[in-house]
Design a protein around this motif. Sequence first.
Motif, PDB file in Angstrom:
ATOM      1  N   ARG A 222      41.532 -50.886 -44.167  1.00  0.00           N
ATOM      2  CA  ARG A 222      41.958 -52.225 -44.030  1.00  0.00           C
ATOM      3  C   ARG A 222      42.664 -52.838 -45.323  1.00  0.00           C
ATOM      4  O   ARG A 222      43.587 -53.570 -45.280  1.00  0.00           O
ATOM      5  N   LEU A 250      38.763 -49.050 -37.324  1.00  0.00           N
ATOM      6  CA  LEU A 250      40.003 -49.427 -38.054  1.00  0.00           C
ATOM      7  C   LEU A 250      41.408 -49.134 -37.109  1.00  0.00           C
ATOM      8  O   LEU A 250      42.386 -49.997 -37.419  1.00  0.00           O
ATOM      9  N   ASP A 253      41.626 -52.742 -36.022  1.00  0.00           N
ATOM     10  CA  ASP A 253      42.495 -53.737 -36.834  1.00  0.00           C
ATOM     11  C   ASP A 253      43.719 -53.130 -37.027  1.00  0.00           C
ATOM     12  O   ASP A 253      44.737 -54.105 -36.919  1.00  0.00           O
TER      13      ASP A 253
END
Length: 264
Positions: A222, A250, A253
């Motif tokens: 991130r 992940l 995101d």
Amino acid sequence: MRARAVLATALALLLLGGCGDGTATDRRAAGPDPVASAPLPAEPAPSATPRPSRTAPPRPLVRPLPAKLPAGLRRTTGVRTVALTFDDGPDPAWTPKVLDRLRAARVTATFCVVGTQARRHPELVRRIVREGHQLCNHSWNHDLDLARRPVADIRRDLVRTNAAIRKAVPGAKVPFYRQPGGRWTREVVTVAGQLGMRSLHWNVDPQDWGKPTAATIAKRVRAAARPGSVVLLHDGGGNRAATLAACPHLITDLKRRYGVARLR
């Protein structure tokens, strides 16, 4: 009569001494033998400095790594979407689970496969292709020094790996090559290009190979990801439980911020 016999014997002995082998007498007259009496030549003293070898030094097995990465590496997707790449598989324990995560998230990725693993697990190579993911050559046996070896050795390794991939999936496209450890040289980039492969690097490395926690992997991705990032992850080479656990977080995101797609 006896006197005559004695006289005859003495005369015979006198004559015999005068007619005998005169070699010893001749040698004494001529003096000592110049060859036999000549002193032996002294052996040369050892040189303090060793003589230089006439043979060329052995050719080094590997070249030194360049001070910086060579030109010609692909490090971004070229578009806004981010690419996930998975190295060192296919692994029968972890690759199927990574593929399950990607399918659940409805994203595709690029798998950098090792030739020996492709030969052992062709069914996993077939699944990777069948589910729409991209293939990448990652050398025959993950030789970290491959890019520094003679060019003929590099070519042989990459050709052998592609052959193993295409034995599993006849006609499979292998548009990328990734050097193990990212230890690139100009030579390996050139050879990969001659074989129709672009050299694929990355710009996000959460170092999942160091066995951090899943939360740490997701946090590192991130923090480092940008539009067009190429993310380095692993589905082989050891226990990938943390990578597997990090994937849902992940991916969610990255999908929200940039979108995720395989390399093209």
